[in-house]
Design an enzyme around this catalytic site. Structure first.
Site, PDB file in Angstrom:
ATOM      1  N   GLU A   1       0.889  -1.128  -0.019  1.00 13.21           N
ATOM      2  CA  GLU A   1       0.226   0.115   0.165  1.00 13.21           C
ATOM      3  C   GLU A   1       0.922   1.218   0.036  1.00 13.21           C
ATOM      4  OE1 GLU A   1      -2.879   0.145   3.135  1.00 13.21           O
ATOM      5  OE2 GLU A   1      -4.382  -0.953   1.685  1.00 13.21           O
TER       6      GLU A   1
ATOM      7  N   HIS B   1       8.664 -26.409  -2.083  1.00 16.42           N
ATOM      8  CA  HIS B   1       7.968 -27.489  -2.899  1.00 16.42           C
ATOM      9  C   HIS B   1       6.881 -26.745  -3.716  1.00 16.42           C
ATOM     10  CE1 HIS B   1      10.398 -30.500  -0.917  1.00 16.42           C
ATOM     11  NE2 HIS B   1      10.819 -29.605  -0.072  1.00 16.42           N
TER      12      HIS B   1
ATOM     13  N   LYS C   1     -14.149  -0.081  -4.073  1.00 14.31           N
ATOM     14  CA  LYS C   1     -15.097   0.363  -2.883  1.00 14.31           C
ATOM     15  C   LYS C   1     -16.208   1.084  -3.788  1.00 14.31           C
ATOM     16  CE  LYS C   1     -12.056   1.057   1.082  1.00 14.31           C
ATOM     17  NZ  LYS C   1     -11.704   1.972   1.882  1.00 14.31           N
TER      18      LYS C   1
HETATM   19  O1  PA5 Z   1      -3.141   1.251   6.041  1.00 14.42           O
HETATM   20  C1  PA5 Z   1      -4.437   1.636   5.856  1.00 14.42           C
HETATM   21  O2  PA5 Z   1      -4.593   2.672   6.146  1.00 14.42           O
HETATM   22  C2  PA5 Z   1      -5.604   0.567   5.541  1.00 14.42           C
HETATM   23  O3  PA5 Z   1      -5.101  -0.577   5.181  1.00 14.42           O
HETATM   24  C3  PA5 Z   1      -6.543   0.599   6.563  1.00 14.42           C
HETATM   25  O4  PA5 Z   1      -5.713   0.230   7.693  1.00 14.42           O
HETATM   26  C4  PA5 Z   1      -7.689  -0.253   6.329  1.00 14.42           C
HETATM   27  O5  PA5 Z   1      -8.264  -0.001   4.963  1.00 14.42           O
HETATM   28  C5  PA5 Z   1      -8.672  -0.427   7.451  1.00 14.42           C
HETATM   29  O6  PA5 Z   1      -9.149   0.921   7.634  1.00 14.42           O
HETATM   30  P1  PA5 Z   1     -10.013   1.574   8.854  1.00 14.42           P
HETATM   31  O7  PA5 Z   1      -8.817   1.421  10.041  1.00 14.42           O
HETATM   32  O8  PA5 Z   1     -10.156   2.773   8.647  1.00 14.42           O
HETATM   33  O9  PA5 Z   1     -11.263   0.576   9.123  1.00 14.42           O
END
Ligand code: PA5
Length: 437
Positions: free
Chosen positions: A278, A299, A413
């Site tokens: 990310e 494997h 989303k």
């Molecule tokens: O790193 C990030 O910001 C995302 O992966 C969030 O942790 C994830 O989308 C969950 O979001 P939230 O804590 O707002 O529910």
């Protein structure tokens, strides 16, 4: 603590030519002048975390430990991966430690949700719902079901005493629900993004409930904060790792495989993949983070790594001292022909498998970096977590991307909301349905 060994990385470049750019990235990170600088609160966090909240968290964790069979951790992405990684790495995968920690709110799978609710039906349950935004659909929907489950099982008043919310200090639907229902709450700091949040209440509460010593975890992170603030590639393994990743990427090595020889590291791999994936994968750039557990995956993926497309490099986490060992006795009959392995510890076999694999893969054209971890405990883990967080931020800056946002996550989303008819998204529904026909 941890050390980086680069002798199998095939790097002929003089890494010192990276010092100037690394210094610039370091300054941007520490002086908050780089991209996404509103989200660098984790850099100083091991020193300046809220000690009052931390003490309250320890007492809530002790209370849950005293009265529950199960802690349900309801969260997704950065709101669960770090906690799960830490719990599994320290306690192992088949721990008898109570309470059992179950991760929920990270899927829309009706099968998983139904199976978990059935499994916990007759157990003493507490819930930690975690969401920074307070609006993530997977978590919110699962929590709706879990809240109903808790209220049906315990009644509204007792359920409220067993639910803890970790979220923004003021904003979001989860905060509104928590205030209305009177849940205990913990704060995710504004300047710490989800995937950098494991050392805040997000990770600390579940980790404390799992029986680990979170003070040692924070001490390890504090040691890393200090050691890895030195802006010298000769002395700072974290910056060296980030720079070497960048050099390898520029040579066409676009995939990193994080490798461990410990199955209990599986979720650490998942946490690493989210952190780097990310943070770096944007603007059509970035190293694709992948993972393997060896020798198991030798494997399955071993063939590709040895002889497939030469776009890979490996980072091997070498745990020097296993948490447990076994002695292999000699067998006088030796029908299985395995006496050549006997009269030594099992860990030696694992270690030789690692050494043999590093040599084979480097000979096959896959550069290997080795991160040596002396042993598995809370302090080493705190150090490792901070090491990867900082390496990731620096790596992102070296790539000239913002390592603290994730704009691409919104695309699925939007489509999902349109297809499900969420108010505000109706106009796209028809066009999307046509594309699916
Ligand atoms: O790193 C990030 O910001 C995302 O992966 C969030 O942790 C994830 O989308 C969950 O979001 P939230 O804590 O707002 O529910």
């Amino acid at each position: 603590m941890m050390k980086l060994d680069t002798k199998h990385a095939f790097l002929k470049e003089d890494i010192s030519s990276y010092q100037d750019i690394v210094t610039k990235c370091h300054e941007d990170l520490h002086n908050k002048t780089g991209k996404g600088n509103d989200y660098v609160g984790w850099v100083e966090w091991p020193n300046n975390y809220d000690k009052e909240e931390y003490a309250r968290l320890k007492s809530v964790a002790a209370d849950i430990r005293g009265k529950c069979d199960v802690l349900m951790v309801c969260g997704i992405g950065g709101s669960y991966l770090g906690a799960r990684a830490a719990v599994e790495m320290i306690n192992g995968m088949y721990s008898k430690e109570k309470p059992e920690i179950i991760f929920f709110g990270n899927t829309f799978s009706s099968t998983y949700i139904a199976q978990v609710l059935e499994y916990i039906k007759d157990k003493e349950v507490a819930v930690n719902v975690i969401s920074k935004s307070g609006t993530t659909t997977e978590t919110a929907l699962a929590f709706r079901l879990l809240k109903q489950f808790m209220e049906d099982k315990y009644g509204k008043e007792e359920a409220a005493k067993r639910i803890v919310a970790t979220t923004d200090k003021a904003r979001g639907t989860l905060k509104t629900i928590a205030d209305k229902e009177g849940y205990e709450t913990f704060v995710i700091p504004d300047d710490v993004g989800g995937r950098y949040s494991v050392l805040t209440a997000v990770g600390l509460l579940p980790i404390a409930v799992s029986g680990s010593d979170i003070q040692k975890l924070m001490d390890g992170a504090a040691k890393a904060r200090e050691a890895l603030a030195v802006c010298d590639l000769e002395k700072n393994d974290c910056y060296r790792y980030a720079a070497l990743r960048n050099i390898l990427y520029r040579k066409g090595k676009a995939i990193e495989i994080m490798v461990s020889y410990e199955p209990a590291f599986t979720m650490m791999n998942e946490w690493y993949k989210q952190l780097f994936g990310e943070s770096e994968g944007k603007d059509n750039k970035g190293i694709y983070p992948s993972s393997a557990i060896f020798s198991t995956d030798l494997h399955s993926m071993g063939q590709f790594i040895q002889e497939g497309s030469r776009i890979l490099f490996e980072t091997v986490v070498d745990i020097k001292k296993p948490q447990q060992d076994l002695y292999i006795e000699a067998d006088p009959a030796n029908f299985d022909g395995l006496n050549f392995l006997s009269q030594q510890n099992m860990s030696v076999v694992n270690q030789k498998a690692m050494q043999g694999t590093i040599l084979a893969h480097t000979q096959g054209g896959v550069p290997n970096m080795v991160l040596e971890l002396p042993e598995v405990n809370e302090e080493e883990l705190g150090y490792l977590i901070y090491f990867f967080e900082k390496a990731c931020a620096l790596s992102g800056y070296l790539l000239a991307v913002n390592p603290f946002n994730q704009p691409g996550v919104e695309s699925y989303k939007k489509n999902m909301f349109a297809l499900l008819g969420k108010p505000g998204y109706e106009d796209q529904k028809e066009a999307l349905e046509a594309q699916l026909r």
